[in-house]
Design a protein around this motif. Sequence first.
Motif, PDB file in Angstrom:
ATOM      1  N   GLY A 214      45.293  35.281  49.943  1.00  0.00           N
ATOM      2  CA  GLY A 214      44.450  36.110  50.798  1.00  0.00           C
ATOM      3  C   GLY A 214      45.141  36.503  52.083  1.00  0.00           C
ATOM      4  N   ALA A 243      37.820  41.098  44.352  1.00  0.00           N
ATOM      5  CA  ALA A 243      39.002  40.314  44.723  1.00  0.00           C
ATOM      6  C   ALA A 243      39.404  39.391  43.582  1.00  0.00           C
ATOM      7  N   LEU A 251      39.311  35.330  51.053  1.00  0.00           N
ATOM      8  CA  LEU A 251      38.664  36.398  50.287  1.00  0.00           C
ATOM      9  C   LEU A 251      37.590  35.868  49.339  1.00  0.00           C
ATOM     10  N   SER A 254      33.838  36.240  50.625  1.00  0.00           N
ATOM     11  CA  SER A 254      33.620  37.300  51.604  1.00  0.00           C
ATOM     12  C   SER A 254      32.602  38.317  51.096  1.00  0.00           C
ATOM     13  N   TYR A 257      33.363  42.081  49.191  1.00  0.00           N
ATOM     14  CA  TYR A 257      33.692  42.344  47.790  1.00  0.00           C
ATOM     15  C   TYR A 257      32.464  42.206  46.899  1.00  0.00           C
TER      16      TYR A 257
END
Length: 526
Positions: A214, A243, A251, A254, A257
Amino acid sequence: MITWKNLDTLTAYQELANAKKVNLKEAMTGENGADRVKKYSVPMAEGLTYHFAAKQVDDNILAVLKKLAEEAQLTEKFAALYNGEVINTGEKRLVLHQLTRGQLGDKVMADGVDKRAFYVEQQQKIAEFARKVHNGEITNAAGEKFTTVVQIGIGGSDLGPRAMYLALENWAKKHDTFKMEAKFISNVDPDDAAAVLYGIDVAHAIFVLVSKSGTTLETLTNEAFVKDALKNAGLDPSRHMIAVTSETSPLAKSDDYLAAFFMDDYIGGRYSSTSAVGGAVLSLAFGPETFAQFLDGAAEEDKLSANADALQNPAMLDALIGVYERNVLGYPSTAVLPYSQALSRFPAHLQQLDMESNGKSVNRFGEPVDYVTGPVIFGEPGTNGQHSFYQLLHQGTDIVPLQFVGYRNNQMDTDVEIQGSTSQQKLCANVAAQIIAFACGKEDDNRNKNFEGGRPSSIIIGDQVNPGSLGALLAHFENKVMFQGFLWNVNSFDQEGVQLGKVLAKRVLAHETDGALKVFSDLLNI
């Protein structure tokens, strides 16, 4: 008990170095050559066959290579790898890319989970997500279907998946499994991202950000580039991005996404095409069933690579012959020459796979080795390469071993007959002719037209490039590289050589430079 020894300390290696060399030109001329072609081949998975008659080997050298494989404990070391031992000594990690396509040995537990079950779970999640995209359950903000998938990643997050996509694109169109066009953004050069973004309808594009940590600079830079393009089009980037990352990366959870799919530190980038790295983009492009066939082909080839008999193990035999060429015959490079346009980017993928894995000058224990290791890999598809660099291959001062790949049939089942033969027959005629031309040469009093011959090659022959045969071909080369790393006693699964330039680049961007680095930075207006 497994022991890790340098190649030049093995008794069989000394015997190999002293073995009588094969005169390839004599061996491949006339009926001798015909007999060799019938004799020297090993079946692979998915209808492929590895042919090595045009290599500089005979029964005696093959017998010594078999001894070398046994003394180097290649089978035992492969078993240690797929049973979950710490084979990546540089980073103190397991090496588990085979587990993404099948269970070869014992259950492997790491991080408190069954790793095979973990990889299957990720594949199932990707398959479910892809089906929802295809049937319109997951759409853009306007409720419209996505028509393009764009992978954002670099190195192994780009080269392998891109090569696999290009290899199967026409096959999928012919067999009605083509779902979405795929594009790839890898280079931090803004022209790369701009070219892709200007060529697609971003409102109907879904982007796959691939970064295990990430924190990959090039990938995150390109992500920002894409997000700007989406915002400028009045779109919410979080409705257009997924992701592929590790569970511990920033990531992973998060809200930026639509979904996140996971890989781990036990799969190196160049070995990740059969993981979520390849799985997300290929499942979206061709459907999860096609990706599953690709995995099955790789799994079947892995099973053959576990065979303890080196002469019946195509990847191990290919590796042994390659080490003989590199370390005894002294050939510094290898050309990969697929006679299939579908495999146009396969040599580029193998370039990273091989050179990043075995481009090492110290052994597994950090000690300098006194022998050469990985060769330089390059290549292009035939017949294009014939009109490019084959001049040097035929008549240059270096002998370059060649690895051809050829297929009896094309992917689209369309062809045209011109001057008594079809395009596919012309393609196959060229690769057959090249094998003999390289091996046997042609004498001519005009030295400019004289061909010395004696230039070794192998060829993998199959019926057609399809998901299963592609998976088998990929696994063959992955396992070949692994076995060569074992023979050279290097760690094929780290890549410290890519790090120094990145560290210095960060210094440049922070304006923490002096000496020549500062001057070059100033010249480039940084």
